[in-house]
Write a protein that holds these residues in place. Structure first.
Motif, PDB file in Angstrom:
ATOM      1  N   GLU A  98      -5.805   3.625  -6.272  1.00  0.00           N
ATOM      2  CA  GLU A  98      -4.616   4.181  -5.555  1.00  0.00           C
ATOM      3  C   GLU A  98      -5.232   5.375  -4.694  1.00  0.00           C
ATOM      4  O   GLU A  98      -5.630   6.177  -5.143  1.00  0.00           O
ATOM      5  CB  GLU A  98      -3.536   4.636  -5.990  1.00  0.00           C
ATOM      6  CG  GLU A  98      -2.903   3.390  -7.052  1.00  0.00           C
ATOM      7  CD  GLU A  98      -1.323   3.611  -7.409  1.00  0.00           C
ATOM      8  OE1 GLU A  98      -0.786   4.771  -7.237  1.00  0.00           O
ATOM      9  OE2 GLU A  98      -0.939   2.552  -7.907  1.00  0.00           O
ATOM     10  N   ARG A 152      -1.926   9.807  -0.459  1.00  0.00           N
ATOM     11  CA  ARG A 152      -1.160   9.734   0.343  1.00  0.00           C
ATOM     12  C   ARG A 152      -1.999   9.946   1.863  1.00  0.00           C
ATOM     13  O   ARG A 152      -1.534   9.141   2.869  1.00  0.00           O
ATOM     14  CB  ARG A 152       0.335  10.643   0.532  1.00  0.00           C
ATOM     15  CG  ARG A 152       1.150  10.356   1.550  1.00  0.00           C
ATOM     16  CD  ARG A 152       2.366  11.168   1.568  1.00  0.00           C
ATOM     17  NE  ARG A 152       3.185  11.044   2.832  1.00  0.00           N
ATOM     18  CZ  ARG A 152       4.228  11.665   2.880  1.00  0.00           C
ATOM     19  NH1 ARG A 152       4.931  12.194   2.041  1.00  0.00           N
ATOM     20  NH2 ARG A 152       4.844  11.346   4.094  1.00  0.00           N
ATOM     21  N   LEU A 204      -0.432   7.410   4.495  1.00  0.00           N
ATOM     22  CA  LEU A 204      -0.335   5.697   3.966  1.00  0.00           C
ATOM     23  C   LEU A 204       1.120   5.745   3.651  1.00  0.00           C
ATOM     24  O   LEU A 204       1.594   4.490   3.297  1.00  0.00           O
ATOM     25  CB  LEU A 204      -1.262   5.815   2.728  1.00  0.00           C
ATOM     26  CG  LEU A 204      -2.627   5.648   3.025  1.00  0.00           C
ATOM     27  CD1 LEU A 204      -3.480   5.460   1.862  1.00  0.00           C
ATOM     28  CD2 LEU A 204      -2.968   4.442   4.060  1.00  0.00           C
ATOM     29  N   GLN A 205       1.896   6.601   3.727  1.00  0.00           N
ATOM     30  CA  GLN A 205       3.480   6.363   3.395  1.00  0.00           C
ATOM     31  C   GLN A 205       4.128   6.630   4.849  1.00  0.00           C
ATOM     32  O   GLN A 205       5.488   6.746   4.595  1.00  0.00           O
ATOM     33  CB  GLN A 205       3.877   7.428   2.222  1.00  0.00           C
ATOM     34  CG  GLN A 205       3.129   7.130   1.061  1.00  0.00           C
ATOM     35  CD  GLN A 205       3.780   8.280   0.158  1.00  0.00           C
ATOM     36  OE1 GLN A 205       4.640   8.632   0.111  1.00  0.00           O
ATOM     37  NE2 GLN A 205       3.080   8.471  -0.788  1.00  0.00           N
ATOM     38  N   VAL A 259      -0.617   2.338   8.978  1.00  0.00           N
ATOM     39  CA  VAL A 259       0.253   1.475   8.559  1.00  0.00           C
ATOM     40  C   VAL A 259       0.997   0.653   9.016  1.00  0.00           C
ATOM     41  O   VAL A 259       1.203  -0.684   8.573  1.00  0.00           O
ATOM     42  CB  VAL A 259       1.393   2.591   7.691  1.00  0.00           C
ATOM     43  CG1 VAL A 259       2.524   1.737   7.051  1.00  0.00           C
ATOM     44  CG2 VAL A 259       0.803   3.606   6.712  1.00  0.00           C
ATOM     45  N   ASN A 304       0.357  -3.529   8.685  1.00  0.00           N
ATOM     46  CA  ASN A 304       1.761  -4.587   8.628  1.00  0.00           C
ATOM     47  C   ASN A 304       1.629  -5.670   9.461  1.00  0.00           C
ATOM     48  O   ASN A 304       2.297  -6.476   9.402  1.00  0.00           O
ATOM     49  CB  ASN A 304       3.028  -3.576   8.335  1.00  0.00           C
ATOM     50  CG  ASN A 304       3.346  -2.998   7.218  1.00  0.00           C
ATOM     51  OD1 ASN A 304       3.782  -3.895   6.297  1.00  0.00           O
ATOM     52  ND2 ASN A 304       2.713  -2.078   6.901  1.00  0.00           N
ATOM     53  N   LEU A 331      -4.296   0.222   1.267  1.00  0.00           N
ATOM     54  CA  LEU A 331      -3.473  -0.493   1.316  1.00  0.00           C
ATOM     55  C   LEU A 331      -3.808  -2.058   1.104  1.00  0.00           C
ATOM     56  O   LEU A 331      -2.661  -2.885   1.078  1.00  0.00           O
ATOM     57  CB  LEU A 331      -2.400  -0.532   2.593  1.00  0.00           C
ATOM     58  CG  LEU A 331      -1.886   0.899   2.667  1.00  0.00           C
ATOM     59  CD1 LEU A 331      -1.039   1.114   3.997  1.00  0.00           C
ATOM     60  CD2 LEU A 331      -1.155   1.504   1.702  1.00  0.00           C
ATOM     61  N   TRP A 332      -4.998  -2.292   0.752  1.00  0.00           N
ATOM     62  CA  TRP A 332      -5.341  -3.733   0.589  1.00  0.00           C
ATOM     63  C   TRP A 332      -5.963  -4.131  -0.647  1.00  0.00           C
ATOM     64  O   TRP A 332      -6.092  -5.151  -1.183  1.00  0.00           O
ATOM     65  CB  TRP A 332      -6.365  -4.065   1.853  1.00  0.00           C
ATOM     66  CG  TRP A 332      -6.066  -4.153   3.206  1.00  0.00           C
ATOM     67  CD1 TRP A 332      -6.054  -3.380   4.031  1.00  0.00           C
ATOM     68  CD2 TRP A 332      -5.194  -5.317   3.700  1.00  0.00           C
ATOM     69  NE1 TRP A 332      -5.275  -3.668   5.392  1.00  0.00           N
ATOM     70  CE2 TRP A 332      -4.906  -4.944   4.995  1.00  0.00           C
ATOM     71  CE3 TRP A 332      -4.914  -6.603   3.290  1.00  0.00           C
ATOM     72  CZ2 TRP A 332      -4.009  -5.818   5.819  1.00  0.00           C
ATOM     73  CZ3 TRP A 332      -4.099  -7.465   3.817  1.00  0.00           C
ATOM     74  CH2 TRP A 332      -3.571  -7.125   5.229  1.00  0.00           C
ATOM     75  N   ASN A 341      -3.365  -5.675  -2.597  1.00  0.00           N
ATOM     76  CA  ASN A 341      -2.667  -6.591  -1.734  1.00  0.00           C
ATOM     77  C   ASN A 341      -2.981  -7.852  -2.076  1.00  0.00           C
ATOM     78  O   ASN A 341      -4.289  -8.209  -1.744  1.00  0.00           O
ATOM     79  CB  ASN A 341      -2.778  -6.120  -0.543  1.00  0.00           C
ATOM     80  CG  ASN A 341      -1.943  -6.798   0.540  1.00  0.00           C
ATOM     81  OD1 ASN A 341      -1.372  -7.787   0.342  1.00  0.00           O
ATOM     82  ND2 ASN A 341      -1.444  -6.140   1.612  1.00  0.00           N
TER      83      ASN A 341
END
Length: 331
Positions: free
Chosen positions: A27, A30, A46-47, A145, A149, A211-212, A215
Motif C-alpha cells: 500500500e 496517501r 491517492l485519496q 486518481v 478511474n 492504485l493498481w 486492483n
C-alpha cells in the motif's frame, strides 16, 4: 496539479531489493510523487476525490480521445481517424494488409510525449505499419486518481474503435499489437478485454503501480492472445511500476527495480519504452526464464530463452524472465 511540496519522495538510488510477490499487497502512502510524460514529478494524493464531471464528459464525448495515424506515406504528419466515420479511415493511408500498432501514453501526457515518436519511428523505419497514437490527454492531464478511474472507459473505447476499424477495412485482430506505458498499460488491457482477447498482442511497459497493485482489473494474461509486461521500476518500496508478474510473459530487465545508468525512478520507469523501441529495431534482448523471484534478483536464471519486446505478432511465451542490458541505446 500540486508540485511544490514533496510529501513522499522516491529514493534517488533504486535499492536492489528482490522482486517479491508481496508487492501485490503493498500500500502506497496517501501522498506520493509520480512523473508526467516529460519526467517531471508531481505530488499525487491517492485519496483525492474523483472529478466525476470530467469522467462523465469523457464518457459522453469519446471523440475527446484522438486516434492519430502514421504510416510510411505520412511518417511525421498524422491523419485523424474518427470512430463511426468510415470516410476518415477509408480516405486515410490506413492499409489493412499491414500490421497495426497502437501506442497509449501514460498519465499527464499527450501525443507529443517522447515515447510516441520514438516507438513510431522504430516501427516505420523498419517496415510498413499502421501506427496509431492514442492521445487521451483530455483525461490524462487531470489528477492521477481521476485519470486512473477513467482508464477503463478510455480502454473500452479504444477496443470499440479497433472493432470499427476491423469492420470498416477488414484488418484482422491478428495483425494488431497494443502497446501501453504506465497507466496506458492498463488502458490497452481494457481495450483487449473489450474485444474478448482476440487482439494478437498487448505489451505493458512498466505498468503503473499506484492504485493498481491490488486492483484485479490491472493488465492481465487474458487481454490478448499474448500479453507481455516489461517491468523496469517495480521496487517494493514505492516503485512507479508493478513489480510482480501479471501477464503471460513478464520480463524484469536487470532485475526489474533499477536500470544501468539510471539514478532515479523516473529514468527506471521510462527505460521500459526505450528498451521496447530498441527491440523493435534490433530484436536483440534475450531473457532467461526464472523459477523464482530470488533468481531474478540474484541473476541466476538458467531456464529457456525468450526474446523481450519486438514486433512479432505470432510471438508467445509464458513465465518470468530476466534480461540484462547495456547502459546506452540500443542497450
Amino acid at each position: 496539479m500540486r508540485t511544490a511540496i514533496v510529501l513522499f519522495a522516491f529514493s534517488a538510488f533504486a535499492s536492489a531489493v528482490p522482486v517479491r510477490e508481496e508487492q501485490a499487497d503493498f500500500e502506497y502512502p496517501r501522498f506520493i510523487q509520480f512523473p508526467d510524460g516529460d519526467g517531471v514529478l508531481h505530488t499525487v494524493d491517492l485519496q483525492e476525490e474523483v472529478d466525476h464531471n470530467l469522467l462523465e464528459e469523457v464518457q459522453r464525448n469519446p471523440n475527446n480521445n484522438l486516434y492519430l495515424l502514421f504510416t510510411r506515406r505520412n511518417p511525421h504528419t498524422s491523419q485523424t481517424l474518427v470512430i463511426n466515420d468510415r470516410n476518415s479511415v477509408l480516405n486515410s493511408n490506413f492499409n489493412p494488409s499491414h500490421p497495426t500498432v497502437v501506442i497509449a501514453h501514460g498519465w499527464f501526457s499527450n501525443q507529443n510525449t517522447d515515447l510516441n515518436p520514438v516507438i513510431r519511428n522504430a516501427y516505420l523505419d523498419k517496415g510498413e505499419a499502421n501506427v496509431i497514437v492514442l492521445d487521451w490527454g483530455h483525461l490524462a492531464m487531470g489528477d492521477y486518481v481521476t485519470a486512473m478511474n477513467g482508464v477503463p472507459t478510455v480502454g473500452r473505447g479504444l477496443g470499440q474503435f479497433l472493432g470499427f476499424v476491423h469492420e470498416t477495412t477488414g484488418a484482422p485482430f491478428s495483425s494488431m499489437h497494443l502497446v501501453g506505458f504506465s497507466l496506458g498499460a492498463h488502458l490497452v488491457g481494457f481495450a483487449g478485454r473489450e474485444l474478448g482477447g482476440a487482439i494478437a498482442r498487448v505489451t505493458g511497459l512498466d505498468p503503473a503501480g499506484p492504485l493498481w497493485n491490488s486492483n484485479s482489473d490491472h493488465l492481465g494474461p487474458n487481454d490478448a492472445v499474448y500479453v507481455e509486461a516489461i517491468h523496469t521500476d517495480g521496487g517494493t518500496v514505492g516503485g512507479f511500476g508493478i513489480g510482480t508478474a501479471i501477464a503471460n510473459a513478464d520480463f524484469f530487465p536487470n532485475g526489474g527495480t533499477s536500470q544501468p545508468a539510471c539514478i532515479t525512478s523516473i529514468c527506471n520507469h521510462n527505460r521500459a519504452w526505450e528498451l521496447f523501441a530498441a527491440t523493435v529495431s534490433y530484436n536483440h534482448l534475450t531473457g532467461k526464464e526464472c523459477s523464482s523471484n530470488l533468481q531474478i534478483s540474484l541473476n541466476t536464471c538458467r531456464g529457456q530463452s525468450l526474446q523481450m519486446g519486438n514486433d512479432d505478432l505470432r510471438k508467445w511465451g509464458s513465465g518470468k524472465y530476466r534480461v540484462d542490458t547495456a547502459r546506452r541505446y540500443p542497450f
